[in-house]
Design an enzyme around this catalytic site. Sequence first.
Site, PDB file in Angstrom:
ATOM      1  N   LYS A   8      -4.833  -0.319  11.626  1.00 30.35           N
ATOM      2  CA  LYS A   8      -6.191  -0.427  12.131  1.00 30.35           C
ATOM      3  C   LYS A   8      -7.161  -0.326  10.954  1.00 30.35           C
ATOM      4  O   LYS A   8      -6.769   0.239   9.921  1.00 30.35           O
ATOM      5  CB  LYS A   8      -6.455   0.639  13.178  1.00 30.35           C
ATOM      6  CG  LYS A   8      -6.865   2.006  12.601  1.00 30.35           C
ATOM      7  CD  LYS A   8      -7.444   2.894  13.659  1.00 30.35           C
ATOM      8  CE  LYS A   8      -8.482   3.800  13.080  1.00 30.35           C
ATOM      9  NZ  LYS A   8      -9.015   4.825  13.919  1.00 30.35           N
ATOM     10  N   ASP A  12     -14.464   3.036  15.597  1.00 32.06           N
ATOM     11  CA  ASP A  12     -13.354   3.755  14.981  1.00 32.06           C
ATOM     12  C   ASP A  12     -12.426   4.394  16.019  1.00 32.06           C
ATOM     13  O   ASP A  12     -11.221   4.523  15.780  1.00 32.06           O
ATOM     14  CB  ASP A  12     -13.935   4.840  14.056  1.00 32.06           C
ATOM     15  CG  ASP A  12     -12.884   5.482  13.175  1.00 32.06           C
ATOM     16  OD1 ASP A  12     -12.098   4.727  12.572  1.00 32.06           O
ATOM     17  OD2 ASP A  12     -12.833   6.724  13.089  1.00 32.06           O
ATOM     18  N   HIS A  53      -8.413   3.742  20.369  1.00 40.42           N
ATOM     19  CA  HIS A  53      -7.640   4.882  20.879  1.00 40.42           C
ATOM     20  C   HIS A  53      -8.038   5.292  22.309  1.00 40.42           C
ATOM     21  O   HIS A  53      -7.188   5.430  23.189  1.00 40.42           O
ATOM     22  CB  HIS A  53      -7.804   6.093  19.963  1.00 40.42           C
ATOM     23  CG  HIS A  53      -7.450   5.826  18.533  1.00 40.42           C
ATOM     24  ND1 HIS A  53      -6.350   5.083  18.171  1.00 40.42           N
ATOM     25  CD2 HIS A  53      -8.048   6.188  17.379  1.00 40.42           C
ATOM     26  CE1 HIS A  53      -6.288   5.019  16.854  1.00 40.42           C
ATOM     27  NE2 HIS A  53      -7.308   5.670  16.353  1.00 40.42           N
ATOM     28  N   ASP A  97      -2.930   6.498   0.743  1.00 35.69           N
ATOM     29  CA  ASP A  97      -3.044   7.749   1.490  1.00 35.69           C
ATOM     30  C   ASP A  97      -2.180   7.752   2.756  1.00 35.69           C
ATOM     31  O   ASP A  97      -1.448   8.709   3.029  1.00 35.69           O
ATOM     32  CB  ASP A  97      -4.533   7.948   1.846  1.00 35.69           C
ATOM     33  CG  ASP A  97      -4.767   9.181   2.676  1.00 35.69           C
ATOM     34  OD1 ASP A  97      -4.565  10.287   2.146  1.00 35.69           O
ATOM     35  OD2 ASP A  97      -5.139   9.046   3.859  1.00 35.69           O
ATOM     36  N   LEU A  98      -2.253   6.682   3.528  1.00 36.19           N
ATOM     37  CA  LEU A  98      -1.508   6.645   4.793  1.00 36.19           C
ATOM     38  C   LEU A  98      -0.002   6.677   4.538  1.00 36.19           C
ATOM     39  O   LEU A  98       0.747   7.386   5.215  1.00 36.19           O
ATOM     40  CB  LEU A  98      -1.878   5.389   5.595  1.00 36.19           C
ATOM     41  CG  LEU A  98      -1.221   5.293   6.960  1.00 36.19           C
ATOM     42  CD1 LEU A  98      -1.744   6.368   7.895  1.00 36.19           C
ATOM     43  CD2 LEU A  98      -1.439   3.922   7.580  1.00 36.19           C
ATOM     44  N   GLY A 102       0.853  -1.206   0.000  1.00 38.33           N
ATOM     45  CA  GLY A 102       0.000   0.000   0.000  1.00 38.33           C
ATOM     46  C   GLY A 102       0.876   1.240   0.000  1.00 38.33           C
ATOM     47  O   GLY A 102       0.468   2.296   0.488  1.00 38.33           O
ATOM     48  N   LYS A 118     -17.114  13.920  15.659  1.00 41.31           N
ATOM     49  CA  LYS A 118     -16.742  14.689  14.468  1.00 41.31           C
ATOM     50  C   LYS A 118     -17.524  16.000  14.493  1.00 41.31           C
ATOM     51  O   LYS A 118     -18.600  16.090  15.090  1.00 41.31           O
ATOM     52  CB  LYS A 118     -17.151  13.938  13.201  1.00 41.31           C
ATOM     53  CG  LYS A 118     -16.695  12.505  13.158  1.00 41.31           C
ATOM     54  CD  LYS A 118     -15.334  12.399  12.571  1.00 41.31           C
ATOM     55  CE  LYS A 118     -14.868  10.973  12.504  1.00 41.31           C
ATOM     56  NZ  LYS A 118     -13.415  10.868  12.581  1.00 41.31           N
ATOM     57  N   GLU A 178     -12.987  16.321  17.113  1.00 45.00           N
ATOM     58  CA  GLU A 178     -12.514  16.709  15.783  1.00 45.00           C
ATOM     59  C   GLU A 178     -13.474  17.732  15.188  1.00 45.00           C
ATOM     60  O   GLU A 178     -14.665  17.712  15.485  1.00 45.00           O
ATOM     61  CB  GLU A 178     -12.454  15.484  14.859  1.00 45.00           C
ATOM     62  CG  GLU A 178     -11.464  14.425  15.329  1.00 45.00           C
ATOM     63  CD  GLU A 178     -11.501  13.197  14.421  1.00 45.00           C
ATOM     64  OE1 GLU A 178     -10.779  13.188  13.438  1.00 45.00           O
ATOM     65  OE2 GLU A 178     -12.282  12.284  14.721  1.00 45.00           O
ATOM     66  N   ARG A 209      -0.463  -2.743  -6.438  1.00 45.55           N
ATOM     67  CA  ARG A 209      -0.750  -3.359  -7.731  1.00 45.55           C
ATOM     68  C   ARG A 209      -0.304  -2.479  -8.892  1.00 45.55           C
ATOM     69  O   ARG A 209       0.050  -2.988  -9.956  1.00 45.55           O
ATOM     70  CB  ARG A 209      -2.248  -3.640  -7.855  1.00 45.55           C
ATOM     71  CG  ARG A 209      -2.726  -4.789  -7.013  1.00 45.55           C
ATOM     72  CD  ARG A 209      -4.227  -4.828  -6.979  1.00 45.55           C
ATOM     73  NE  ARG A 209      -4.761  -3.522  -6.557  1.00 45.55           N
ATOM     74  CZ  ARG A 209      -6.042  -3.213  -6.492  1.00 45.55           C
ATOM     75  NH1 ARG A 209      -6.948  -4.094  -6.815  1.00 45.55           N
ATOM     76  NH2 ARG A 209      -6.426  -2.022  -6.078  1.00 45.55           N
TER      77      ARG A 209
HETATM   78  N1  NAP Z   1      -5.381   6.967   5.597  1.00 43.01           N
HETATM   79  C1  NAP Z   1      -5.363   7.096   6.897  1.00 43.01           C
HETATM   80  O1  NAP Z   1      -5.267   8.200   7.442  1.00 43.01           O
HETATM   81  C2  NAP Z   1      -5.425   5.890   7.796  1.00 43.01           C
HETATM   82  C3  NAP Z   1      -5.470   6.092   9.185  1.00 43.01           C
HETATM   83  C4  NAP Z   1      -5.483   4.975  10.027  1.00 43.01           C
HETATM   84  C5  NAP Z   1      -5.465   3.711   9.477  1.00 43.01           C
HETATM   85  N2  NAP Z   1      -5.448   3.548   8.112  1.00 43.01           N
HETATM   86  C6  NAP Z   1      -5.414   2.175   7.588  1.00 43.01           C
HETATM   87  O2  NAP Z   1      -4.286   2.049   6.744  1.00 43.01           O
HETATM   88  C7  NAP Z   1      -4.561   1.164   5.687  1.00 43.01           C
HETATM   89  C8  NAP Z   1      -4.318   1.872   4.357  1.00 43.01           C
HETATM   90  O3  NAP Z   1      -5.203   2.967   4.266  1.00 43.01           O
HETATM   91  P1  NAP Z   1      -5.091   4.069   3.112  1.00 43.01           P
HETATM   92  O4  NAP Z   1      -5.981   5.190   3.517  1.00 43.01           O
HETATM   93  O5  NAP Z   1      -3.666   4.373   2.815  1.00 43.01           O
HETATM   94  O6  NAP Z   1      -5.768   3.306   1.871  1.00 43.01           O
HETATM   95  P2  NAP Z   1      -5.712   3.706   0.334  1.00 43.01           P
HETATM   96  O7  NAP Z   1      -5.370   5.149   0.153  1.00 43.01           O
HETATM   97  O8  NAP Z   1      -6.983   3.198  -0.262  1.00 43.01           O
HETATM   98  O9  NAP Z   1      -4.497   2.860  -0.241  1.00 43.01           O
HETATM   99  C9  NAP Z   1      -4.558   1.474  -0.404  1.00 43.01           C
HETATM  100  C10 NAP Z   1      -3.233   0.967  -0.911  1.00 43.01           C
HETATM  101  O10 NAP Z   1      -3.322  -0.452  -1.050  1.00 43.01           O
HETATM  102  C11 NAP Z   1      -2.929  -0.827  -2.365  1.00 43.01           C
HETATM  103  N3  NAP Z   1      -3.684  -2.013  -2.724  1.00 43.01           N
HETATM  104  C12 NAP Z   1      -5.039  -2.139  -2.865  1.00 43.01           C
HETATM  105  N4  NAP Z   1      -5.356  -3.399  -3.212  1.00 43.01           N
HETATM  106  C13 NAP Z   1      -4.192  -4.088  -3.291  1.00 43.01           C
HETATM  107  C14 NAP Z   1      -3.874  -5.415  -3.611  1.00 43.01           C
HETATM  108  N5  NAP Z   1      -4.816  -6.324  -3.941  1.00 43.01           N
HETATM  109  N6  NAP Z   1      -2.570  -5.789  -3.577  1.00 43.01           N
HETATM  110  C15 NAP Z   1      -1.607  -4.902  -3.264  1.00 43.01           C
HETATM  111  N7  NAP Z   1      -1.845  -3.632  -2.948  1.00 43.01           N
HETATM  112  C16 NAP Z   1      -3.141  -3.225  -2.964  1.00 43.01           C
HETATM  113  C17 NAP Z   1      -3.292   0.397  -3.207  1.00 43.01           C
HETATM  114  O11 NAP Z   1      -2.539   0.471  -4.403  1.00 43.01           O
HETATM  115  P3  NAP Z   1      -3.044  -0.267  -5.770  1.00 43.01           P
HETATM  116  O12 NAP Z   1      -4.475   0.110  -5.945  1.00 43.01           O
HETATM  117  O13 NAP Z   1      -2.124   0.220  -6.831  1.00 43.01           O
HETATM  118  O14 NAP Z   1      -2.866  -1.730  -5.517  1.00 43.01           O
HETATM  119  C18 NAP Z   1      -2.846   1.519  -2.275  1.00 43.01           C
HETATM  120  O15 NAP Z   1      -1.456   1.678  -2.322  1.00 43.01           O
HETATM  121  C19 NAP Z   1      -5.997   0.696   5.897  1.00 43.01           C
HETATM  122  O16 NAP Z   1      -5.991  -0.492   6.675  1.00 43.01           O
HETATM  123  C20 NAP Z   1      -6.601   1.811   6.728  1.00 43.01           C
HETATM  124  O17 NAP Z   1      -7.676   1.360   7.508  1.00 43.01           O
HETATM  125  C21 NAP Z   1      -5.419   4.605   7.265  1.00 43.01           C
END
Ligand code: NAP
Length: 484
Positions: free
Chosen positions: A148, A235, A240, A21-22, A17, A331, A216, A51
């Site tokens: 998470k 959440d 937390h 976003d993270l 990933g 929120k 928030e 991917r």
């Molecule tokens: N964003 C936040 O602020 C935040 C905060 C706390 C926790 N989290 C947790 O962190 C994790 C990631 O969140 P995110 O917000 O970064 O999600 P995101 O922006 O949707 O990114 C998902 C990532 O996973 C990759 N991916 C999706 N399907 C895949 C597959 N089959 N094989 C390999 N890679 C794959 C995507 O790239 P491709 O589509 O190119 O594969 C992308 O790099 C989640 O568990 C989320 O709950 C996020």
Amino acid sequence: MVSRVIPVEVFDLVIFGGTGDLARRKILPGLYRRFVAGQMPPDSRIIGAARADLTEEAFRALVGEAIAEFVPPDRQDKAAIAAFLARIGYVSIDAKGTAGWDALRAVMRADVVRAFYFSVAPALFGDIAERLHAHGIADGQSRIVVEKPFGRDLASARALNVTLAQHFSEAQIYRIDHYLGKETVQNLMAVRFANILFEPLWKAEYIDHVQITVAETVGVEGRGAYYDKSGAMRDMVQNHLMQLLCLIAMEPPYHFDPDAVRDEKLKVIRALDPVRPEDIVRGQYLPGGGQGGYVEHSENPQSRTESYIALKCHISNWRWKGTPFYLRTGKRLRARASEIAITFKEPPHSIFDDAKGWRENVLVIRLQPNEGMNLMMMIKEPGPGGMRLMQVPLDMSFADALGADAEDIPDAYERLVMDVIRGNQTLFMRGDEVEAAWAWADPIIAGWEARGDRPQGYDPGSSGPEDALMLMHRDGRRWREIRE
Ligand SMILES: NC(=O)c1ccc[n+]([C@@H]2O[C@H](COP(=O)([O-])OP(=O)(O)OC[C@H]3O[C@@H](n4cnc5c(N)ncnc54)[C@H](OP(=O)(O)O)[C@@H]3O)[C@@H](O)[C@H]2O)c1
């Protein structure tokens, strides 16, 4: 004075990933900062995996953009960025497929720490764990970092623990709760266990109640459909706020050792009483200020998911019996503010006539913004007007106390990733801890689902629903004002 930076061992860190976003907002900019600080050894490497069919150049460009966007400009250094980007690689992998795994194995080095950050949807955690193992990429020393949410109830968390345990031992699994990486949260342990001052008073006999607030200003717009499946309890509270409650309520561990600390936190969760329905208030923000309300943002007019929750918890053990812990998070509230406030009881007898002037001692630990601590004390009002009392804060702002060094305090993700490389699990949740927290949360959620409870509307920019105020008022207490 910020403590000396000790470099961690050389590592290969794979971020599944890595384009998400993270990774862009937190993990990659955080690693850059650790690189600049000298904590990430220059021989270490970071390998993005997703991917998308990207070249290494294209992924490096993406990392460069993330640094430009999410690292403060005065912390960006051209030469350092170039050196950091040189340590970045990329492999195109589908977590559910077979392609890419052998390529990943080929780039991993022997004799360095191997860590795998699962920054992908939780539905993929099991697939990745299984393939890392099947393709011989992970060994008994490798670490995996799991984001998470860790399950959405006890059954799913347990199933995930079982899946991960098929390929990794508990000592290899780092379940992230980024609240534990916050400087002030760790300071809570230092304040409690490195000072004699508070510990004798740290019990129901002297503490009237505890308030934990995570407020928030943002709503769920843009991710409403996703949020609607979880809500504030799943959440925020189960993870937390529960972790914060544990750090306040736990017994002193025998040592600052990962399992000793986590054993004590687990005991707190297990000692929590079931929460009575009348001690829970759930809310949904209404439209206002030219913006839609929760139901518009979640695109679900029938939604019964809460964007706000307040609840009163009791811990049934010798230390805390009779001291309520009030938790609230929401929120679209009036300010972005997270704090823990510990309100002490009144002295057993007042020798002063000015009883009206008396206020409780309150220890406030601010997590954000303006990290720091405040101890509200009674003193004599200055001047010749007799013995009148007034309350003043003993204020310790980290920014003031540390001056320029405050900017070098690592952000939660930076610290936690370095802890993974160091092999220190103290600030990560153990599997049994997560399960115990779900075992506490599940009946609460099942209760309101069975009753068909609807959250109460609250105005955006307010402090939450009216009933949440009543939750405190009927106990003769008041929430602290939510303010930055
Ligand atoms: N964003 C936040 O602020 C935040 C905060 C706390 C926790 N989290 C947790 O962190 C994790 C990631 O969140 P995110 O917000 O970064 O999600 P995101 O922006 O949707 O990114 C998902 C990532 O996973 C990759 N991916 C999706 N399907 C895949 C597959 N089959 N094989 C390999 N890679 C794959 C995507 O790239 P491709 O589509 O190119 O594969 C992308 O790099 C989640 O568990 C989320 O709950 C996020």
